[in-house]
Design a protein around this motif. Structure first.
Motif, PDB file in Angstrom:
ATOM      1  N   VAL A 225       4.989  -3.249 -13.103  1.00 36.15           N
ATOM      2  CA  VAL A 225       5.809  -4.534 -13.320  1.00 36.15           C
ATOM      3  C   VAL A 225       5.791  -6.316 -13.170  1.00 36.15           C
ATOM      4  O   VAL A 225       6.017  -6.367 -14.453  1.00 36.15           O
ATOM      5  N   LEU A 226       4.910  -6.383 -12.145  1.00 37.12           N
ATOM      6  CA  LEU A 226       4.206  -7.635 -12.701  1.00 37.12           C
ATOM      7  C   LEU A 226       3.984  -8.530 -14.064  1.00 37.12           C
ATOM      8  O   LEU A 226       3.913  -9.654 -14.469  1.00 37.12           O
ATOM      9  N   ARG A 227       3.293  -7.176 -15.212  1.00 36.76           N
ATOM     10  CA  ARG A 227       2.814  -7.883 -16.016  1.00 36.76           C
ATOM     11  C   ARG A 227       4.196  -7.402 -16.978  1.00 36.76           C
ATOM     12  O   ARG A 227       3.481  -8.338 -17.875  1.00 36.76           O
ATOM     13  N   SER A 228       4.951  -7.547 -16.789  1.00 36.61           N
ATOM     14  CA  SER A 228       6.393  -7.928 -17.637  1.00 36.61           C
ATOM     15  C   SER A 228       6.568  -9.086 -17.787  1.00 36.61           C
ATOM     16  O   SER A 228       6.892  -9.910 -18.207  1.00 36.61           O
ATOM     17  N   GLY A 229       5.841 -10.346 -16.577  1.00 39.58           N
ATOM     18  CA  GLY A 229       6.406 -11.359 -16.528  1.00 39.58           C
ATOM     19  C   GLY A 229       7.356 -11.823 -15.680  1.00 39.58           C
ATOM     20  O   GLY A 229       7.983 -12.912 -15.473  1.00 39.58           O
ATOM     21  N   SER A 230       8.118 -10.867 -15.119  1.00 39.07           N
ATOM     22  CA  SER A 230       8.948 -10.930 -13.989  1.00 39.07           C
ATOM     23  C   SER A 230       8.768 -11.154 -12.710  1.00 39.07           C
ATOM     24  O   SER A 230       8.495  -9.993 -12.185  1.00 39.07           O
ATOM     25  N   LYS A 231       8.459 -11.955 -12.128  1.00 43.45           N
ATOM     26  CA  LYS A 231       7.957 -11.328 -10.698  1.00 43.45           C
ATOM     27  C   LYS A 231       9.079 -10.902  -9.694  1.00 43.45           C
ATOM     28  O   LYS A 231       8.201 -10.422  -8.540  1.00 43.45           O
ATOM     29  N   LYS A 232      10.639 -11.514 -10.134  1.00 43.68           N
ATOM     30  CA  LYS A 232      11.274 -11.767  -9.438  1.00 43.68           C
ATOM     31  C   LYS A 232      11.354  -9.771  -9.141  1.00 43.68           C
ATOM     32  O   LYS A 232      11.772  -8.597  -8.573  1.00 43.68           O
ATOM     33  N   ALA A 233      11.630  -8.967 -10.138  1.00 39.86           N
ATOM     34  CA  ALA A 233      11.296  -7.256 -10.861  1.00 39.86           C
ATOM     35  C   ALA A 233      10.029  -7.185  -9.937  1.00 39.86           C
ATOM     36  O   ALA A 233      10.205  -5.883  -8.991  1.00 39.86           O
ATOM     37  N   ALA A 234       9.128  -7.518  -9.611  1.00 38.35           N
ATOM     38  CA  ALA A 234       8.069  -7.559  -9.344  1.00 38.35           C
ATOM     39  C   ALA A 234       7.896  -6.804  -7.633  1.00 38.35           C
ATOM     40  O   ALA A 234       7.734  -5.878  -6.980  1.00 38.35           O
ATOM     41  N   ILE A 235       8.364  -8.435  -7.145  1.00 37.32           N
ATOM     42  CA  ILE A 235       8.758  -8.006  -5.937  1.00 37.32           C
ATOM     43  C   ILE A 235       9.937  -7.477  -5.013  1.00 37.32           C
ATOM     44  O   ILE A 235       9.208  -6.585  -3.878  1.00 37.32           O
ATOM     45  N   ALA A 236      11.046  -7.100  -5.716  1.00 36.24           N
ATOM     46  CA  ALA A 236      11.645  -6.049  -5.617  1.00 36.24           C
ATOM     47  C   ALA A 236      11.066  -4.162  -6.025  1.00 36.24           C
ATOM     48  O   ALA A 236      12.124  -3.597  -4.733  1.00 36.24           O
ATOM     49  N   THR A 237      10.340  -4.881  -6.887  1.00 36.90           N
ATOM     50  CA  THR A 237       9.698  -3.285  -6.510  1.00 36.90           C
ATOM     51  C   THR A 237       9.091  -2.995  -5.130  1.00 36.90           C
ATOM     52  O   THR A 237       8.713  -2.016  -4.439  1.00 36.90           O
TER      53      THR A 237
END
Length: 216
Positions: A49-61
């Protein structure tokens, strides 16, 4: 069937269902991102998910996957004795929530590799066990910038940490099973590491695009 066995079965099924919640997919949808199963490693996990560029989404995951691993195990460890759930039952619950992440019933049994969920399980079993494994992951990840390599090393060390802290018991067997499944799930990553093709932490994947907002 006695009541303790019944409660163990109920807790185990509940743990599997909780583990089946894929926070990578949920968070990606919430942030309007592409399905993480369609780009990069195609793994529904925080690193992809971090590879999408969204750190917020990666942290939530990351937080969601870790929390779902922690919750049922923590409850079983601290309150299971009220229902007659012993070490064997705790071991089953730990494996169940982890297997739920790997093969989630809610997502056609296509799940992630289990790193964050395994961490949650270890923290649920014992905070020091989880922290020792997390530090191992962080050290390797910082040194080499490969999430998969860090996960492999942490998976190998986790059973040793448990053995040092608590000795050999049924829960140690559950930790060994989780570690073995983690290694198996990272088979492709092992091949990529050996071939020098593995993506480093933070690299952006092609196809990881934000979904357009539909006009009403």
């Amino acid at each position: 069937m006695d009541s303790s066995t019944t409660y163990t079965i109920i807790f185990t099924i509940a743990a599997y269902l909780i583990g089946s919640i894929s926070f990578a997919v949920v968070a990606s949808r919430a942030f309007g991102l592409s399905d993480p199963r369609t780009y990069g490693s195609k793994n529904p996990g925080a690193t992809n998910v971090l590879r999408s560029g969204s750190k917020k989404a990666a942290i939530a995951t990351l937080l969601g996957d870790c929390a779902k691993g922690w919750l049922p195990v923590f409850l079983a460890v601290h309150y299971g004795d009220r229902f007659g759930i012993e070490d064997g039952g705790i071991a089953l619950i730990a494996i169940a929530v982890f297997v739920g992440h790997l093969w989630p019933v809610f997502f056609r049994f296509v799940g992630g590799k289990g790193v964050a969920t395994a961490l949650g399980v270890l923290l649920g079993l014992n905070v020091w066990l989880g922290l020792a494994t997390l530090v191992t992951w962080l050290v390797v990840a910082y040194a080499f910038r490969y999430s998969s390599l860090a996960a492999l090393v942490a998976a190998i060390f986790a059973p040793f940490y448990y053995g040092l802290l608590f000795g050999a018991n049924e829960i140690l067997f559950a930790v060994i099973i989780m570690s073995a499944l983690l290694l198996v799930r990272h088979g492709k990553n092992i091949g990529n590491l050996l071939a020098g093709k593995e993506s480093r932490i933070g690299s952006k994947a092609a196809g990881a695009k934000q979904q357009p907002v539909k006009k009403k």
